[in-house]
Design a protein around this motif. Sequence first.
Motif, PDB file in Angstrom:
ATOM      1  N   GLU A  86       0.829  -1.195   0.000  1.00 16.06           N
ATOM      2  CA  GLU A  86       0.000   0.000   0.000  1.00 16.06           C
ATOM      3  C   GLU A  86       0.875   1.262   0.000  1.00 16.06           C
ATOM      4  O   GLU A  86       0.602   2.227  -0.707  1.00 16.06           O
ATOM      5  CB  GLU A  86      -0.927  -0.003   1.223  1.00 16.06           C
ATOM      6  N   LYS A  87       1.955   1.247   0.770  1.00 16.86           N
ATOM      7  CA  LYS A  87       2.869   2.395   0.824  1.00 16.86           C
ATOM      8  C   LYS A  87       3.613   2.551  -0.500  1.00 16.86           C
ATOM      9  O   LYS A  87       3.822   3.670  -0.975  1.00 16.86           O
ATOM     10  CB  LYS A  87       3.859   2.225   1.991  1.00 16.86           C
ATOM     11  N   GLU A  90       1.201   4.199  -2.801  1.00 17.16           N
ATOM     12  CA  GLU A  90       1.123   5.632  -2.473  1.00 17.16           C
ATOM     13  C   GLU A  90       2.299   6.365  -3.099  1.00 17.16           C
ATOM     14  O   GLU A  90       2.145   7.451  -3.660  1.00 17.16           O
ATOM     15  CB  GLU A  90       1.180   5.852  -0.954  1.00 17.16           C
ATOM     16  N   TYR A  91       3.483   5.750  -3.009  1.00 18.06           N
ATOM     17  CA  TYR A  91       4.677   6.373  -3.577  1.00 18.06           C
ATOM     18  C   TYR A  91       4.576   6.469  -5.104  1.00 18.06           C
ATOM     19  O   TYR A  91       4.965   7.472  -5.698  1.00 18.06           O
ATOM     20  CB  TYR A  91       5.949   5.605  -3.181  1.00 18.06           C
ATOM     21  N   TYR A  93       1.889   6.814  -6.909  1.00 15.31           N
ATOM     22  CA  TYR A  93       0.999   7.952  -7.197  1.00 15.31           C
ATOM     23  C   TYR A  93       1.746   9.269  -6.987  1.00 15.31           C
ATOM     24  O   TYR A  93       1.635  10.200  -7.784  1.00 15.31           O
ATOM     25  CB  TYR A  93      -0.265   7.920  -6.327  1.00 15.31           C
ATOM     26  N   PHE A  94       2.511   9.349  -5.907  1.00 15.71           N
ATOM     27  CA  PHE A  94       3.308  10.540  -5.583  1.00 15.71           C
ATOM     28  C   PHE A  94       4.301  10.813  -6.714  1.00 15.71           C
ATOM     29  O   PHE A  94       4.416  11.940  -7.199  1.00 15.71           O
ATOM     30  CB  PHE A  94       4.040  10.276  -4.254  1.00 15.71           C
TER      31      PHE A  94
END
Length: 128
Positions: A86-87, A90-91, A93-94
């Motif tokens: 999940e992290k 997130e990265y 997408y970032f």
Amino acid sequence: SSLPLSQSGVTAAVATMALDMDNPHLDPVETFSYLRLISADGHEFFLDRRIAYECDTFKRMVEKEGFKEGQTNEIQLPTITGKLLEKVIEYLYFKYKYTDAKVPIPEFPIDDDVVLDLLLVANYLNLY
């Protein structure tokens, strides 16, 4: 806050809108291209292919001849837990949002309890 779109991004957005106008019954869900990422503990993440391709490892797995991921659009990650995956997502997408950004790039937040594990995962996936 929204980022300014690059000229090619604007052109692509306008072209997409024109396509949608020409085809008002076209369901965007039908043309949405995604990959399914499956963590070691069985969590499934459906990720837009453009976002997933921010990770060269995912892109190579899907596009390389002979890899089953290319046929199934599914990537099994038997060494990465759902929390870490999940992290990673997130990265991605970032990274997608801030690549070629004309604004200051904020620091990507990482909790202390996952830093070491996330570093190992990033190394495994060749994320920089």
